[in-house]
Design an enzyme around this catalytic site. Structure first.
Site, PDB file in Angstrom:
ATOM      1  N   HIS A  35       0.821  -1.154  -0.137  1.00 20.32           N
ATOM      2  CA  HIS A  35      -0.069   0.055  -0.035  1.00 20.32           C
ATOM      3  C   HIS A  35       0.723   1.185   0.125  1.00 20.32           C
ATOM      4  O   HIS A  35       1.654   1.346   0.795  1.00 20.32           O
ATOM      5  CB  HIS A  35      -1.061  -0.098   1.152  1.00 20.32           C
ATOM      6  CG  HIS A  35      -1.878   1.125   1.261  1.00 20.32           C
ATOM      7  ND1 HIS A  35      -3.025   1.014   0.713  1.00 20.32           N
ATOM      8  CD2 HIS A  35      -1.771   2.276   2.040  1.00 20.32           C
ATOM      9  CE1 HIS A  35      -3.830   2.069   0.933  1.00 20.32           C
ATOM     10  NE2 HIS A  35      -2.944   2.785   2.067  1.00 20.32           N
ATOM     11  N   ASP A  37       0.901   5.134   0.135  1.00 27.19           N
ATOM     12  CA  ASP A  37       0.329   6.398   0.238  1.00 27.19           C
ATOM     13  C   ASP A  37       0.908   7.450  -0.483  1.00 27.19           C
ATOM     14  O   ASP A  37       2.256   7.659  -0.149  1.00 27.19           O
ATOM     15  CB  ASP A  37       0.088   6.710   1.786  1.00 27.19           C
ATOM     16  CG  ASP A  37      -0.771   5.693   2.473  1.00 27.19           C
ATOM     17  OD1 ASP A  37      -1.964   5.811   2.123  1.00 27.19           O
ATOM     18  OD2 ASP A  37      -0.231   5.147   3.510  1.00 27.19           O
ATOM     19  N   HIS A  68      -2.718   4.746  -2.811  1.00 26.06           N
ATOM     20  CA  HIS A  68      -3.727   5.560  -2.188  1.00 26.06           C
ATOM     21  C   HIS A  68      -3.417   7.030  -2.407  1.00 26.06           C
ATOM     22  O   HIS A  68      -2.551   7.821  -1.831  1.00 26.06           O
ATOM     23  CB  HIS A  68      -4.081   5.319  -0.640  1.00 26.06           C
ATOM     24  CG  HIS A  68      -4.711   6.090   0.011  1.00 26.06           C
ATOM     25  ND1 HIS A  68      -5.038   5.830   1.454  1.00 26.06           N
ATOM     26  CD2 HIS A  68      -5.520   7.260  -0.058  1.00 26.06           C
ATOM     27  CE1 HIS A  68      -5.643   6.874   2.088  1.00 26.06           C
ATOM     28  NE2 HIS A  68      -6.211   7.703   1.085  1.00 26.06           N
ATOM     29  N   GLY A 145      -3.853  11.246   6.563  1.00 29.66           N
ATOM     30  CA  GLY A 145      -2.808  12.255   6.414  1.00 29.66           C
ATOM     31  C   GLY A 145      -1.591  11.709   7.370  1.00 29.66           C
ATOM     32  O   GLY A 145      -0.195  12.095   7.164  1.00 29.66           O
ATOM     33  N   PHE A 146      -1.814  11.113   8.384  1.00 31.68           N
ATOM     34  CA  PHE A 146      -0.808  10.603   9.417  1.00 31.68           C
ATOM     35  C   PHE A 146      -1.053   9.077   9.833  1.00 31.68           C
ATOM     36  O   PHE A 146      -2.058   8.914  10.003  1.00 31.68           O
ATOM     37  CB  PHE A 146      -0.842  11.617  10.437  1.00 31.68           C
ATOM     38  CG  PHE A 146      -0.388  12.938  10.386  1.00 31.68           C
ATOM     39  CD1 PHE A 146       0.923  13.389  10.053  1.00 31.68           C
ATOM     40  CD2 PHE A 146      -1.366  13.764   9.855  1.00 31.68           C
ATOM     41  CE1 PHE A 146       1.062  14.634   9.772  1.00 31.68           C
ATOM     42  CE2 PHE A 146      -1.087  15.011   9.403  1.00 31.68           C
ATOM     43  CZ  PHE A 146       0.010  15.726   9.380  1.00 31.68           C
ATOM     44  N   GLY A 148      -0.345   5.942  12.613  1.00 32.81           N
ATOM     45  CA  GLY A 148      -0.145   6.101  13.901  1.00 32.81           C
ATOM     46  C   GLY A 148      -1.194   6.649  15.141  1.00 32.81           C
ATOM     47  O   GLY A 148      -1.225   6.791  16.360  1.00 32.81           O
ATOM     48  N   ASP A 178      -8.423   1.050   6.646  1.00 37.91           N
ATOM     49  CA  ASP A 178      -7.034   1.950   6.433  1.00 37.91           C
ATOM     50  C   ASP A 178      -6.900   2.715   7.761  1.00 37.91           C
ATOM     51  O   ASP A 178      -7.599   3.643   7.788  1.00 37.91           O
ATOM     52  CB  ASP A 178      -6.713   2.374   5.069  1.00 37.91           C
ATOM     53  CG  ASP A 178      -5.403   3.143   5.085  1.00 37.91           C
ATOM     54  OD1 ASP A 178      -4.601   2.916   5.887  1.00 37.91           O
ATOM     55  OD2 ASP A 178      -5.254   3.916   4.006  1.00 37.91           O
ATOM     56  N   GLY A 179      -5.862   2.493   8.578  1.00 36.94           N
ATOM     57  CA  GLY A 179      -5.646   3.641   9.583  1.00 36.94           C
ATOM     58  C   GLY A 179      -6.176   3.101  11.018  1.00 36.94           C
ATOM     59  O   GLY A 179      -7.201   2.725  11.128  1.00 36.94           O
ATOM     60  N   GLY A 180      -4.788   3.186  11.630  1.00 35.18           N
ATOM     61  CA  GLY A 180      -5.335   2.739  13.181  1.00 35.18           C
ATOM     62  C   GLY A 180      -5.690   1.039  13.389  1.00 35.18           C
ATOM     63  O   GLY A 180      -5.968   0.808  14.571  1.00 35.18           O
ATOM     64  N   GLY A 200      -0.010  -1.552   9.256  1.00 35.47           N
ATOM     65  CA  GLY A 200       0.967  -0.414   9.605  1.00 35.47           C
ATOM     66  C   GLY A 200       1.512  -0.086  10.865  1.00 35.47           C
ATOM     67  O   GLY A 200       2.006  -1.147  11.500  1.00 35.47           O
TER      68      GLY A 200
END
Ligand code: DX5
Ligand code: ZN
Length: 223
Positions: A35, A37, A68, A145-146, A148, A178-180, A200
């Site tokens: 993936h 980004d 992405h 955007g970020f 973590g 996606d994310g967290g 991630g």
């Protein structure tokens, strides 16, 4: 729906100084896709990866790359992503200034998988008119955007809602979260209807036991 949970390691979290080593581990483990980004500091307030990086990673192995896009020039960057070897490209459904369906179809016509990304603040219904042109949806568990950030709990219900939408439409659109994602919430996302997760900073790249062992731990949590 699918017999195996899709694993999409997000390379923004990889250790750049050990990139080839880590890609080899992930490739051998049979991850679904790398993936990538891409952020331009404009669409989101951060910079991340770029097309040269994509080119290098997509030629590394036969594990495909998916992009992405979090950039302002979406149409241009869809083209670049494909030229640089990506096998799948996703952009945000929030970009209502674009001809979404035409762009998704143009990605397919070039032999790639087409994807839409939805941010946490956007109603899931925004996807409905475009589902037939999508091969996958990336459901964000954090604001884009970020890396973590903590996973937003309301995402579970949103996954369920999207699962219901695709069923009703009779469409086999893949749902990727996606994310967290961490070692605990990954399986919960799958139980709510997701097919795949972006792995991630909070799991395989968390530096708890090293990439190999952390990946094994993630896969065990999904059995
Ligand atoms: C965030 C990106 C994600 C991010 C994943 O905008 O789209 O792919 O790298 O975040 P973590 O590493 O927190 O799961
Ligand atoms: Zn992403």
């Amino acid at each position: 729906m699918r017999d195996k949970v899709g694993i999409y390691p997000t390379l923004a979290c990889a250790d750049y100084l050990h990139l080839a080593h880590d890609l080899e581990i992930l490739h051998r483990a049979g991850v679904t896709s790398f993936h990538i980004d891409i952020m331009d500091g404009n669409y989101v307030p951060n910079y991340c990866l770029n097309f040269d990086y994509l080119k290098a990673v997509s030629s590394f192995s036969d594990t495909p790359c998916d992009v992405h896009l979090m950039t302002s020039e979406v149409e241009r960057d869809v083209e670049r992503s494909i030229q640089c070897g990506s096998k799948a490209v996703a952009f945000h459904v929030e970009r209502t200034d674009l001809d979404t369906d035409a762009l998704l179809e143009s990605i397919r016509m070039k032999g790639c998988r087409s994807g839409l990304v939805i941010s946490p603040q956007t109603p899931v219904e925004a996807l409905e008119p475009h589902l037939a042109s999508c091969d996958y949806v990336i459901m964000m568990g954090v604001r884009p955007g970020f890396s973590g950030q903590a996973f937003l709990e309301e995402t579970y219900a949103r996954i369920g809602q999207l699962d219901e939408l695709r069923r009703r439409a009779g469409l086999d659109v893949e749902i990727i979260v996606d994310g967290g994602i961490d070692f605990e919430n990954a399986s919960r996302c799958i139980r709510h209807g997701a097919d795949s997760i972006v792995a991630g900073a909070l799991n395989i790249f968390s530096h708890q036991q090293g990439l190999e062992k952390d990946l094994e731990r993630l896969l065990r949590s999904l059995e």
